[in-house]
Design an enzyme around this catalytic site. Structure first.
Site, mmCIF file in Angstrom:
data_model
loop_
_atom_site.group_PDB
_atom_site.id
_atom_site.type_symbol
_atom_site.label_atom_id
_atom_site.label_comp_id
_atom_site.label_asym_id
_atom_site.label_seq_id
_atom_site.Cartn_x
_atom_site.Cartn_y
_atom_site.Cartn_z
ATOM 1 N N ASP A 99 -17.089 -7.776 14.506
ATOM 2 C CA ASP A 99 -17.845 -7.053 14.161
ATOM 3 C C ASP A 99 -19.236 -7.903 15.356
ATOM 4 O OD1 ASP A 99 -19.912 -5.223 12.813
ATOM 5 O OD2 ASP A 99 -18.134 -4.920 11.862
ATOM 6 N N HIS B 13 -25.162 -5.050 11.105
ATOM 7 C CA HIS B 13 -23.580 -4.243 11.053
ATOM 8 C C HIS B 13 -22.059 -5.700 10.062
ATOM 9 C CE1 HIS B 13 -20.025 -1.547 11.957
ATOM 10 N NE2 HIS B 13 -20.739 -1.252 11.203
ATOM 11 N N ASN C 160 -17.011 7.922 12.149
ATOM 12 C CA ASN C 160 -18.231 8.965 11.397
ATOM 13 C C ASN C 160 -17.988 10.097 11.538
ATOM 14 O OD1 ASN C 160 -17.663 6.426 9.593
ATOM 15 N ND2 ASN C 160 -20.120 5.585 10.258
ATOM 16 N N SER D 159 -17.249 2.487 8.437
ATOM 17 C CA SER D 159 -17.773 0.904 8.501
ATOM 18 C C SER D 159 -17.676 0.226 7.316
ATOM 19 C CB SER D 159 -18.960 0.845 9.601
ATOM 20 O OG SER D 159 -18.938 0.503 10.387
#
Ligand SMILES: [Ca+2]
Ligand SMILES: [Ca+2]
Ligand SMILES: [Ca+2]
Length: 484
Positions: free
Chosen positions: A203, A258, A355, A423
């Site tokens: 990530d 994130h 998404n 996520s």
């Protein structure tokens, strides 16, 4: 570890005690049963303690009892006679012969009446509530253990609907549906995770100093921190908690936020009084950075992260699960091969479905849609048990849904905050995969996958949109394990 086991012991003892008294946990009634078979119309004491882990539901089946509280300091003889003769409750059944009246020492104006069915009880309630001498009248409710299982003491656990949804309002939004969660409490009856198993988060890196993550970060035992030397000779200097593929350094700190949020969902330290709880109270999270401050990253850097995982696994790190909360509709053959190689070595990949709110079967999103059984693709679930409008779906390419709306987790600089997206859904599944495997850190990938998917909670309408037709259930995943 400085966990205080006392709360769990108390909860466990309470559950055992209640099970012993009632013969069952889910439908435990605290009202004392009549001493004879003369129900209905027995007056007897009711003792219903109130506590935070208890939930009230109306009585169903059997004699229906009503609590009546008079304004007087004692139950007036006139009222007793009226009750016993049926005069006050004209529509209710007449009491049986020879039924005694028991009073409550601490609440002398309170009485309990029994009726043969809900209809006559409700009529009686109407009559009592019209009576000005009655302070209140209510059904004698059944109390039961709401969820038999350990719950962590983390300060903001109640805001984590994904772990335990009681319909509570979250992040300023109205409450969702009671029970629409990953049944973490059910899963925690079997264990809280293991430090023998590593979950790698590819990530934006992780806040390596976060108070609610530090204890659960993977530690490269062969590396001495901060000495500018590659002590373990793996090609990376001072890589204590993971690897930054962008800078080719051992400091995968998070300047996007994130990765820190994802890591907290998997493994924020549970039951440490502060912050949130991860799906795993205890685990080891490896920080891998290939997404920069803008949220973008290169294929080559993602492959470098996978390369690092396999290299450390050869040295005994035991990374069993990788979370990928990112993707693209571009298909990289190189990334696909890197992932396939890692899966062949026994590492499960859990990936966000994307998404874009589209059917991933028609417009695939990668890496979630690469055709490999070792990849789990995760859609985002709302607290109302719908697939979030932004979430991709796909009967063939998306496996399961997990909470992905208004998810509270860790953020950089020791902060906490809410985020939404597939996520956030992916790390619930990655975390549960690790939790399921924690009893056996060498559990084969195929079995971990089967438990997570077979244990899913089916949801009407999800059949046509998800491979399993359901949402993640921790209790279900452990049950699926015992039936094998
Ligand atoms: Ca090193
Ligand atoms: Ca070093
Ligand atoms: Ca915590």
């Amino acid at each position: 570890m400085t966990r205080n086991p006392l709360p769990h012991i108390i909860v466990g003892a309470l559950v055992i005690l209640l099970a012993g008294v009632a013969g069952r946990i889910s439908d435990f009634t605290l009202s004392r049963r009549a001493k004879s078979d003369r129900e209905p119309c027995v007056l007897y004491p009711s003792t219903a303690p109130v506590g935070p882990t208890w939930q009230m539901t109306p009585t169903s089946g059997g004699p229906v009892r009503v609590l009546v509280k008079y304004r007087t300091e004692s139950l007036p003889e006139r009222i007793v006679k009226e009750i016993l003769s049926g005069a006050t409750i004209a529509q209710a059944e007449r009491p049986g012969e020879g039924v005694g009246l028991e009073r409550f020492a601490s609440m002398p104006g309170l009485a309990v009446l029994g009726f043969s069915d809900m209809g006559s009880a409700e009529k009686a309630l109407v009559a009592f509530r019209r009576d000005k001498s009655v302070a209140y009248a209510e059904l004698d409710a059944t109390w039961h253990v709401d969820q038999a299982g350990p719950q962590p003491n983390d300060a903001r656990f109640r805001e984590q609907w994904g772990l335990r949804n009681t319909g509570q309002p979250v992040n300023g939004h109205p409450g969702g549906k009671d029970g629409v969660d990953v049944d973490a409490v059910g899963a925690w009856q079997h264990g809280m995770g293991s430090s023998d198993l590593v979950v790698a988060v590819i990530d934006s890196g992780i806040d390596l100093k976060h108070e609610d993550l530090v204890e659960n970060l993977w530690v490269n035992e062969g590396e001495t921190p901060g000495n500018g030397i590659d002590d373990d000779g793996n090609g990376v200097v001072d890589d204590v908690h993971g690897y930054d593929a962008i800078a080719n350094s051992g400091d995968p700190d998070d300047d996007l936020g994130h990765g820190t949020h994802v890591a907290g969902i998997i493994g924020a330290v549970g039951d440490n009084d502060r912050g949130v709880s991860g799906v795993n109270w205890t685990t080891r999270v490896m920080a891998l950075r290939f997404l920069g401050a803008t949220g973008g990253g290169q294929t080559s850097d993602a492959i470098a992260c996978i390369d690092y995982i396999l290299k450390m696994n050869e040295r005994g790190a035991n990374v069993r699960v990788v979370n990928c909360s990112w993707g693209s509709t571009e298909r990289s053959a190189a990334l696909e091969e890197a992932i396939n190689r890692a899966i062949r070595s026994g590492v499960l990949f859990v990936c966000a479905a994307g998404n874009d709110g589209i059917d991933s079967d028609a417009t695939p999103h990668y890496p979630s849609a690469y055709p490999n059984m070792g990849i789990l693709s995760v859609a985002a679930l709302s607290p109302n048990e719908t697939i979030a409008p932004f979430s991709n779906f796909g009967e063939l390419s998306v496996d399961i849904a997990a909470p992905g709306v208004d998810i509270l987790s860790t953020l950089p600089d020791g902060a906490y905050g809410f985020a939404s997206g597939t996520s956030m859904a992916s790390p619930f599944v990655a975390g549960m995969a690790a939790l399921v495997a924690s009893s056996n850190p060498k559990m084969p990938l195929e079995l971990i996958r089967a438990r997570v998917l077979d244990g899913r909670q089916a949801v009407p309408g999800f059949d046509s949109r998800l491979m399993t037709g359901g949402r993640l259930s921790g209790g279900g995943a452990f049950a699926a394990g015992t039936s094998r």
